[in-house]
Design a protein around this motif. Structure first.
Motif, mmCIF file in Angstrom:
data_model
loop_
_atom_site.group_PDB
_atom_site.id
_atom_site.type_symbol
_atom_site.label_atom_id
_atom_site.label_comp_id
_atom_site.label_asym_id
_atom_site.label_seq_id
_atom_site.Cartn_x
_atom_site.Cartn_y
_atom_site.Cartn_z
ATOM 1 N N ALA A 1 0.831 -1.205 0.000
ATOM 2 C CA ALA A 1 0.000 0.000 0.000
ATOM 3 C C ALA A 1 0.868 1.258 0.000
ATOM 4 C CB ALA A 1 -0.940 -0.009 1.196
ATOM 5 N N ILE A 2 1.960 1.231 0.757
ATOM 6 C CA ILE A 2 2.868 2.387 0.803
ATOM 7 C C ILE A 2 3.522 2.612 -0.558
ATOM 8 C CG2 ILE A 2 5.015 3.256 1.810
ATOM 9 C CD1 ILE A 2 4.220 1.833 4.402
ATOM 10 N N VAL A 3 3.963 1.514 -1.187
ATOM 11 C CA VAL A 3 4.590 1.623 -2.505
ATOM 12 C C VAL A 3 3.607 2.203 -3.522
ATOM 13 C CG1 VAL A 3 5.474 0.290 -4.461
ATOM 14 C CG2 VAL A 3 6.295 -0.182 -2.152
ATOM 15 N N LEU A 4 2.368 1.705 -3.526
ATOM 16 C CA LEU A 4 1.367 2.206 -4.465
ATOM 17 C C LEU A 4 1.058 3.678 -4.220
ATOM 18 C CD1 LEU A 4 -1.399 -0.499 -5.070
ATOM 19 C CD2 LEU A 4 0.006 0.669 -6.756
ATOM 20 N N LEU A 5 0.907 4.042 -2.952
ATOM 21 C CA LEU A 5 0.622 5.433 -2.620
ATOM 22 C C LEU A 5 1.770 6.336 -3.054
ATOM 23 C CD1 LEU A 5 -1.168 7.557 -1.283
ATOM 24 C CD2 LEU A 5 -0.063 7.006 0.905
ATOM 25 N N ALA A 6 3.007 5.900 -2.776
ATOM 26 C CA ALA A 6 4.171 6.692 -3.177
ATOM 27 C C ALA A 6 4.234 6.826 -4.695
ATOM 28 C CB ALA A 6 5.446 6.047 -2.645
ATOM 29 N N PHE A 7 3.903 5.750 -5.405
ATOM 30 C CA PHE A 7 3.920 5.790 -6.870
ATOM 31 C C PHE A 7 2.889 6.777 -7.404
ATOM 32 C CE2 PHE A 7 2.387 4.139 -10.982
ATOM 33 C CZ PHE A 7 3.577 4.141 -11.690
ATOM 34 N N VAL A 8 1.679 6.743 -6.841
ATOM 35 C CA VAL A 8 0.626 7.662 -7.278
ATOM 36 C C VAL A 8 1.026 9.109 -6.999
ATOM 37 C CG1 VAL A 8 -1.750 8.406 -6.846
ATOM 38 C CG2 VAL A 8 -1.221 5.968 -7.046
ATOM 39 N N VAL A 9 1.591 9.363 -5.807
ATOM 40 C CA VAL A 9 2.013 10.723 -5.459
ATOM 41 C C VAL A 9 3.122 11.193 -6.399
ATOM 42 C CG1 VAL A 9 3.141 12.115 -3.681
ATOM 43 C CG2 VAL A 9 1.301 10.542 -3.059
ATOM 44 N N LEU A 10 4.094 10.306 -6.681
ATOM 45 C CA LEU A 10 5.197 10.664 -7.568
ATOM 46 C C LEU A 10 4.700 10.985 -8.965
ATOM 47 C CD1 LEU A 10 8.229 10.892 -8.220
ATOM 48 C CD2 LEU A 10 8.227 8.412 -8.668
ATOM 49 N N VAL A 11 3.839 10.135 -9.514
ATOM 50 C CA VAL A 11 3.311 10.366 -10.863
ATOM 51 C C VAL A 11 2.506 11.661 -10.898
ATOM 52 C CG1 VAL A 11 1.738 9.497 -12.628
ATOM 53 C CG2 VAL A 11 3.338 7.936 -11.505
ATOM 54 N N GLY B 1 -0.129 -7.091 -6.300
ATOM 55 C CA GLY B 1 0.173 -7.058 -7.721
ATOM 56 C C GLY B 1 0.362 -5.652 -8.249
ATOM 57 N N GLY B 2 -0.430 -4.702 -7.744
ATOM 58 C CA GLY B 2 -0.299 -3.314 -8.174
ATOM 59 C C GLY B 2 1.028 -2.712 -7.767
ATOM 60 N N ALA B 3 1.486 -3.020 -6.554
ATOM 61 C CA ALA B 3 2.773 -2.504 -6.089
ATOM 62 C C ALA B 3 3.920 -3.068 -6.930
ATOM 63 C CB ALA B 3 2.976 -2.853 -4.620
ATOM 64 N N LEU B 4 3.847 -4.351 -7.249
ATOM 65 C CA LEU B 4 4.883 -4.938 -8.091
ATOM 66 C C LEU B 4 4.878 -4.285 -9.482
ATOM 67 C CD1 LEU B 4 7.087 -6.985 -8.624
ATOM 68 C CD2 LEU B 4 5.310 -8.692 -9.139
ATOM 69 N N GLY B 5 3.682 -4.059 -10.035
ATOM 70 C CA GLY B 5 3.589 -3.388 -11.322
ATOM 71 C C GLY B 5 4.154 -1.981 -11.273
ATOM 72 N N ALA B 6 3.890 -1.250 -10.178
ATOM 73 C CA ALA B 6 4.408 0.107 -10.030
ATOM 74 C C ALA B 6 5.932 0.106 -9.986
ATOM 75 C CB ALA B 6 3.838 0.749 -8.773
ATOM 76 N N LEU B 7 6.512 -0.861 -9.276
ATOM 77 C CA LEU B 7 7.975 -0.958 -9.212
ATOM 78 C C LEU B 7 8.567 -1.273 -10.576
ATOM 79 C CD1 LEU B 7 8.409 -2.924 -5.847
ATOM 80 C CD2 LEU B 7 8.896 -0.500 -6.262
#
Length: 483
Positions: free
Chosen positions: A21-31, A268-274
């Protein structure tokens, strides 16, 4: 003591889920931060050439519309806006590009647009400033002054050579040539430029007439198909809706718990974001197939999520992707499938026209970088074919499985149809990274496709409608931008 009820076992959120969840949130904020704070044109190859093509073709089309009958001119103005709107939008886009690019052609394109829009004082100030700079600006100032400000041509200036050096053939070069020719009395130059302008406009108008007629035909046939199929419902079925149009065997809410679905989507979403981040940290060299490779890779990074969903969500219920998502139509479903597809296309088209009109009324427009595709504009035939395969086959299948088959279905485990359709469509639209106008269009499609999935028990109508939408957008670009 045995009769005392035991406290329910408390389910804890796993560490991996929290990290995901943290990775996904960070990815959304970064984008989001990159999207809203950076330049939209900074990462685009050849933005000067691209924008000149887009604005020039748009204004070529306006020239063609001016040759159309009065009723058609009024219809185009109502549905698409007029020449004044296109000039104003082109000026905004070139002003943005001028803050980023040092190419003198950008300043010249902007000056031509301002002059054609009647903003002569701004053009005069611009020409005066150019005369104090190094070449080619003094020469450009002379051309602009002769074309729009009543100034004389410099002695011995070869107008044709200067225009060829400063501008590519197209609307910009023809418009300034017509203006310069009128002031210099060069009838041959003016007639040649005017003939080229009218020919391109007529050709574009003819192409887009056919495209608009096809869209209108889909709208009419889709509405009729929906009425006929809905009216032929057997006793006990709902008339006027899609309840009787069963194409697959999927029943929502899904067989998996909503909590499990959320966990799978987070992992799966976090892995895709990475994987997407890694892909863009090491960009490929700029080659003809680069954008196709990147687009395909962006889709394929979610294959691990699909594998995880197959193991954690579908397999425990004894289902595979075909049965679990309705990817194989049931017997006798050909007619309902065709009717639902036509109805979805009609509803989508009607919604896009209505939302487009409302967006123009509110002065909202999609930024050109959101929809421009350099491969469709300039790519070779093999590159265009691969681009279409990605847009029409791979993208609809992957996105519909993710956003309707998994996300929407997981939300249905907790919420009703309306809330789940709206929430999943909003996430779907946000993921595309468009501005307000693009967000609304994608959101509308997402709602329609989610409702169709539930009512038909199959993802096939949504995948097919998504594919046709992408194909239509790609064909529109090819019709307008390709010579």
């Amino acid at each position: 003591m045995d009769s005392v009820p035991q406290a329910a076992e408390r389910r804890h959120v796993g560490v991996l889920t929290v990290l995901s969840a943290i990775v996904l949130l960070a990815f959304v904020v970064l984008v989001g931060w990159l999207h809203y704070t950076g330049s939209r044109v900074a990462d685009m190859a050849e933005p000067e050439r691209a924008l000149a093509l887009i604005v020039g073709r748009t204004l070529d089309f306006d020239e063609g519309v001016e040759q159309a009958p009065a009723w058609e001119r009024r219809l185009h103005r109502l549905m698409l806006g007029g020449r004044e709107d296109d000039l104003a939008e082109g000026i905004r886009w070139f002003e943005e590009l001028a803050r980023y690019s040092l190419d003198p052609a950008v300043d010249l394109h902007l000056a031509i647009l301002e002059a054609e829009a009647g903003r002569f004082e701004r053009v005069r100030r611009r020409a005066e400033e150019w005369r104090r700079r190094d070449e080619p600006f003094p020469t450009l100032a002379g051309l602009i002054a002769a074309a729009y400000l009543g100034g004389p041509l410099a002695p011995g200036m070869d107008v044709r050579a200067e225009l060829r050096a400063a501008l590519q053939a197209g609307w910009f070069s023809d418009r300034i040539a017509i203006r310069v020719a009128a002031g210099a009395g060069d009838d041959e130059l003016g007639e040649t430029a005017r003939a080229a302008l009218e020919a391109r406009g007529a050709r574009l108008l003819a192409r887009l007439r056919g495209f608009a007629a096809a869209e209108a035909g889909v709208l009419v046939v889709g509405a009729i198909a929906l009425i006929l199929v809905a009216g032929s419902a057997r006793p006990g079925q709902t008339v006027g809706g899609l309840r009787q149009m069963r194409i697959g065997s999927v029943a929502l809410p899904p067989p998996w718990p909503g909590r499990t679905g959320v966990v799978v989507l987070l992992h799966g979403g976090a892995l895709g974001a990475l994987l997407i981040t890694a892909l863009h940290l090491f960009p490929l060299a700029e080659r003809p197939l680069t954008s196709v490779i990147v687009a395909t890779a962006n889709n394929l990074v979610f294959v691990p999520l699909l594998v995880l969903a197959r193991r954690r969500l579908l397999a425990p219920a004894g289902l595979g992707f075909s049965a679990g998502l309705g990817l194989v139509p049931s017997r006798g479903a050909v007619v309902p499938l065709a009717a639902v597809l036509l109805a979805l296309l009609a509803a989508g088209q009607a919604g896009e026209w209505t939302l487009g009109w409302a967006a123009r009324a509110l002065d909202l427009s999609a930024h050109w970088t959101e929809w421009f595709d350099r491969d469709l504009a300039w790519g070779s035939v093999p590159v265009v074919v691969l681009e279409l395969v990605d847009a029409v086959v791979l993208t609809p299948v992957i996105e519909e499985i993710l956003f309707r088959g998994l996300l929407f279905a997981t939300l249905r485990a907790r919420f009703g149809l309306g809330a789940s359709a709206v929430l999943s469509a909003a996430i779907f639209a946000v993921a595309h990274g468009y501005g307000p106008a693009g967000f609304i269009a994608v959101f509308w499609s997402g709602v329609l496709w989610a409702v169709a999935y539930e009512k038909t028990g199959s993802l096939i109508p949504a995948i097919a409608a998504h594919a046709v939408d992408n194909l239509g957008a790609s064909l529109a670009l090819l019709l307008v931008l390709r010579a």
